[in-house]
Design an enzyme around this catalytic site. Structure first.
Site, PDB file in Angstrom:
ATOM      1  N   GLY A   7       0.987  -2.298  13.560  1.00  0.00           N
ATOM      2  CA  GLY A   7      -0.410  -2.079  13.228  1.00  0.00           C
ATOM      3  C   GLY A   7      -1.268  -2.982  14.091  1.00  0.00           C
ATOM      4  O   GLY A   7      -1.265  -4.205  13.906  1.00  0.00           O
ATOM      5  N   ALA A   8      -1.965  -2.396  15.064  1.00  0.00           N
ATOM      6  CA  ALA A   8      -2.765  -3.179  16.004  1.00  0.00           C
ATOM      7  C   ALA A   8      -4.243  -3.176  15.631  1.00  0.00           C
ATOM      8  O   ALA A   8      -5.107  -3.419  16.476  1.00  0.00           O
ATOM      9  CB  ALA A   8      -2.576  -2.657  17.426  1.00  0.00           C
ATOM     10  N   GLY A   9      -4.522  -2.879  14.368  1.00  0.00           N
ATOM     11  CA  GLY A   9      -5.901  -2.931  13.896  1.00  0.00           C
ATOM     12  C   GLY A   9      -6.395  -4.360  13.821  1.00  0.00           C
ATOM     13  O   GLY A   9      -5.795  -5.284  14.389  1.00  0.00           O
ATOM     14  N   VAL A  11      -6.422  -6.673  11.404  1.00  0.00           N
ATOM     15  CA  VAL A  11      -5.523  -7.660  10.813  1.00  0.00           C
ATOM     16  C   VAL A  11      -4.334  -7.923  11.740  1.00  0.00           C
ATOM     17  O   VAL A  11      -3.985  -9.076  12.015  1.00  0.00           O
ATOM     18  CB  VAL A  11      -5.026  -7.208   9.429  1.00  0.00           C
ATOM     19  CG1 VAL A  11      -3.949  -8.164   8.901  1.00  0.00           C
ATOM     20  CG2 VAL A  11      -6.178  -7.134   8.440  1.00  0.00           C
ATOM     21  N   ARG A  82      -8.995  -0.918   2.960  1.00  0.00           N
ATOM     22  CA  ARG A  82      -9.930  -0.645   1.869  1.00  0.00           C
ATOM     23  C   ARG A  82     -11.330  -0.349   2.392  1.00  0.00           C
ATOM     24  O   ARG A  82     -11.769  -0.904   3.389  1.00  0.00           O
ATOM     25  CB  ARG A  82     -10.012  -1.853   0.927  1.00  0.00           C
ATOM     26  CG  ARG A  82      -8.884  -1.927  -0.052  1.00  0.00           C
ATOM     27  CD  ARG A  82      -9.315  -2.660  -1.311  1.00  0.00           C
ATOM     28  NE  ARG A  82      -9.484  -4.092  -1.119  1.00  0.00           N
ATOM     29  CZ  ARG A  82      -9.925  -4.905  -2.067  1.00  0.00           C
ATOM     30  NH1 ARG A  82     -10.246  -4.443  -3.250  1.00  0.00           N
ATOM     31  NH2 ARG A  82     -10.046  -6.200  -1.829  1.00  0.00           N
ATOM     32  N   ARG A  88      -7.193  -2.014  -4.211  1.00  0.00           N
ATOM     33  CA  ARG A  88      -5.988  -1.994  -3.381  1.00  0.00           C
ATOM     34  C   ARG A  88      -5.013  -0.923  -3.874  1.00  0.00           C
ATOM     35  O   ARG A  88      -4.306  -0.303  -3.093  1.00  0.00           O
ATOM     36  CB  ARG A  88      -5.327  -3.375  -3.399  1.00  0.00           C
ATOM     37  CG  ARG A  88      -6.166  -4.466  -2.715  1.00  0.00           C
ATOM     38  CD  ARG A  88      -5.462  -5.816  -2.786  1.00  0.00           C
ATOM     39  NE  ARG A  88      -6.240  -6.867  -2.111  1.00  0.00           N
ATOM     40  CZ  ARG A  88      -7.148  -7.635  -2.702  1.00  0.00           C
ATOM     41  NH1 ARG A  88      -7.410  -7.444  -3.990  1.00  0.00           N
ATOM     42  NH2 ARG A  88      -7.780  -8.567  -2.040  1.00  0.00           N
ATOM     43  N   VAL A 118       2.146  -6.843   4.542  1.00  0.00           N
ATOM     44  CA  VAL A 118       0.719  -7.114   4.367  1.00  0.00           C
ATOM     45  C   VAL A 118       0.001  -5.892   3.786  1.00  0.00           C
ATOM     46  O   VAL A 118      -0.995  -6.022   3.082  1.00  0.00           O
ATOM     47  CB  VAL A 118       0.080  -7.514   5.713  1.00  0.00           C
ATOM     48  CG1 VAL A 118      -1.394  -7.883   5.541  1.00  0.00           C
ATOM     49  CG2 VAL A 118       0.840  -8.673   6.352  1.00  0.00           C
ATOM     50  N   SER A 119       0.505  -4.702   4.060  1.00  0.00           N
ATOM     51  CA  SER A 119      -0.128  -3.447   3.638  1.00  0.00           C
ATOM     52  C   SER A 119      -0.346  -3.416   2.126  1.00  0.00           C
ATOM     53  O   SER A 119       0.515  -3.865   1.353  1.00  0.00           O
ATOM     54  CB  SER A 119       0.743  -2.263   4.056  1.00  0.00           C
ATOM     55  OG  SER A 119       1.072  -2.323   5.430  1.00  0.00           O
ATOM     56  N   ASN A 120      -1.485  -2.871   1.716  1.00  0.00           N
ATOM     57  CA  ASN A 120      -1.832  -2.791   0.301  1.00  0.00           C
ATOM     58  C   ASN A 120      -1.445  -1.453  -0.330  1.00  0.00           C
ATOM     59  O   ASN A 120      -1.373  -0.450   0.370  1.00  0.00           O
ATOM     60  CB  ASN A 120      -3.337  -3.026   0.135  1.00  0.00           C
ATOM     61  CG  ASN A 120      -3.702  -4.493   0.171  1.00  0.00           C
ATOM     62  OD1 ASN A 120      -3.032  -5.313  -0.467  1.00  0.00           O
ATOM     63  ND2 ASN A 120      -4.738  -4.846   0.918  1.00  0.00           N
ATOM     64  N   ASP A 148      -4.896 -15.527  -0.790  1.00  0.00           N
ATOM     65  CA  ASP A 148      -5.679 -15.776  -1.997  1.00  0.00           C
ATOM     66  C   ASP A 148      -5.888 -17.272  -2.212  1.00  0.00           C
ATOM     67  O   ASP A 148      -6.967 -17.707  -2.636  1.00  0.00           O
ATOM     68  CB  ASP A 148      -4.987 -15.160  -3.215  1.00  0.00           C
ATOM     69  CG  ASP A 148      -4.829 -13.654  -3.094  1.00  0.00           C
ATOM     70  OD1 ASP A 148      -5.653 -13.031  -2.410  1.00  0.00           O
ATOM     71  OD2 ASP A 148      -3.862 -13.112  -3.663  1.00  0.00           O
ATOM     72  N   ARG A 151      -8.568 -18.568   0.083  1.00  0.00           N
ATOM     73  CA  ARG A 151      -9.890 -18.214  -0.446  1.00  0.00           C
ATOM     74  C   ARG A 151     -10.253 -19.102  -1.643  1.00  0.00           C
ATOM     75  O   ARG A 151     -11.420 -19.477  -1.823  1.00  0.00           O
ATOM     76  CB  ARG A 151      -9.908 -16.734  -0.826  1.00  0.00           C
ATOM     77  CG  ARG A 151      -9.904 -15.821   0.401  1.00  0.00           C
ATOM     78  CD  ARG A 151      -9.718 -14.363   0.053  1.00  0.00           C
ATOM     79  NE  ARG A 151      -9.931 -13.520   1.254  1.00  0.00           N
ATOM     80  CZ  ARG A 151      -9.549 -12.255   1.346  1.00  0.00           C
ATOM     81  NH1 ARG A 151      -8.946 -11.660   0.321  1.00  0.00           N
ATOM     82  NH2 ARG A 151      -9.781 -11.575   2.459  1.00  0.00           N
ATOM     83  N   HIS A 175      -1.565  -9.546  -6.108  1.00  0.00           N
ATOM     84  CA  HIS A 175      -2.620  -9.571  -5.093  1.00  0.00           C
ATOM     85  C   HIS A 175      -3.585  -8.436  -5.391  1.00  0.00           C
ATOM     86  O   HIS A 175      -3.632  -7.415  -4.707  1.00  0.00           O
ATOM     87  CB  HIS A 175      -1.990  -9.417  -3.702  1.00  0.00           C
ATOM     88  CG  HIS A 175      -2.980  -9.479  -2.579  1.00  0.00           C
ATOM     89  ND1 HIS A 175      -3.838 -10.541  -2.383  1.00  0.00           N
ATOM     90  CD2 HIS A 175      -3.242  -8.607  -1.573  1.00  0.00           C
ATOM     91  CE1 HIS A 175      -4.575 -10.323  -1.311  1.00  0.00           C
ATOM     92  NE2 HIS A 175      -4.249  -9.149  -0.805  1.00  0.00           N
TER      93      HIS A 175
END
Length: 308
Positions: A7-9, A11, A82, A88, A118-120, A148, A151, A175
């Site tokens: 996944g090169a998006g 994230v 999302r 999620r 990592v994918s939700n 989390d 954050r 999560h």
């Protein structure tokens, strides 16, 4: 040390960038299904190497898993992100098929790899990898608690008007906006409980702001966040690659720990060269345990939507 990021998006690219900048991996492979996308991201990142002082080789590939062969660690970020107003859990239908296919392809070429999901919805996607692969539980890790907790510490430092290096705290549980369990009773400023510095009401606000941390950013950005998730992943990858024996809250498969069975959920673990080397049991208050069990029930409801 070879790391693959699927996944090169936003994230995935941030994850690759932070891993490269820390300069502990010899190679990072960035894979995406969109033609030329990962190659472009990799080239752009490699053109920062002389500026940022790293020697990690970043390679981009389009859907060619043979190029990921013999990866020590594989990170799965692929799936739809999302949008504002989405939970999620609403991503489960599409992302489950993606994660199942991706994990099988990765293991085919790297049977000894450690997978970080990592994918939700992340806890359920981690559980899916457990149920559909033959990897041992220590080599399947869900990234949620590390993000989390980052954050949580941000919100604590904000409330305390303190440098974030002064602050320590942890979030366990699922999560999700409702499932997170920020451990306010355990949070400290230089080993002094934060409750010595701020009121119970302010601490409760920190807790609630932490739980909706991702949703807050999604509303502002119009999509999921990427800097902090990428940094959180890179922290887990580095702890494993460098055998640091660091403690992070991660989603892991429980078989009786904390009184929970047959699910993946965030609890403190020790990360080293073998992946999850130990599940750490900490004393929780009665209220914290109630919240953790409620969180587990929510995760199990989402798990029940999987077609295993």
């Amino acid at each position: 040390m070879k790391v693959t990021v699927v996944g090169a998006g936003a994230v995935g690219a941030s994850c690759a960038e932070y891993i490269a900048i820390k300069d502990f991996a010899s190679e990072v492979v960035l894979l995406d299904i969109k033609e030329g996308y990962a190659e472009g991201k990799a080239m752009d990142l490699m053109q920062t190497a002389s500026l940022n002082g790293f020697d990690t080789k970043i390679t981009g590939v389009t859907n060619d898993y043979s190029k990921t062969a013999n990866s020590n660690i594989c990170v799965i970020t692929s799936g739809i992100p999302r949008k504002p107003g989405m939970t999620r859990e609403e991503l489960i239908g599409i992302n489950a098929g993606i994660v199942k296919s991706v994990s099988a392809s990765l293991i085919e070429h790297s049977p000894n790899t450690i997978i970080i999901v990592v994918s939700n919805p992340m806890d359920t996607m981690t559980y899916l990898v457990h149920k559909t692969t033959d990897l041992p539980k220590n080599r399947i890790i869900g990234m949620g608690g590390a993000l989390d907790s980052a954050r949580f510490k941000y919100r604590l430092a904000e409330a305390l008007n303190a440098p974030i290096s002064d602050v320590d705290g942890m979030v366990i549980g699922g999560h999700s906006d409702k499932g997170m369990v920020p451990l306010t009773d355990h949070a400290t400023r230089n080993s002094v409980k934060v409750s010595e510095f701020i009121t119970a009401e302010r601490l409760e606000q920190v807790k609630e702001d932490t739980k909706v941390g991702g949703a807050t950013l999604t509303k502002l950005l119009g999509t999921s966040a990427w800097y902090a998730p990428g940094a959180a992943v890179s922290g887990l990858v580095q702890a494993i690659a460098c055998d640091q024996k660091k403690m992070f809250p991660c989603s892991t498969f429980l078989e009786g720990e904390y009184g929970l069975h047959d699910l993946c959920i965030g609890v403190p673990v020790i990360l080293g060269r073998n992946g999850i080397e130990e599940i750490v049991t900490i004393d929780l208050s009665d209220a914290e345990m109630v919240h953790l069990k409620e969180s587990a029930e929510g995760v199990q409801k989402t798990n029940a939507l999987l077609e295993l």
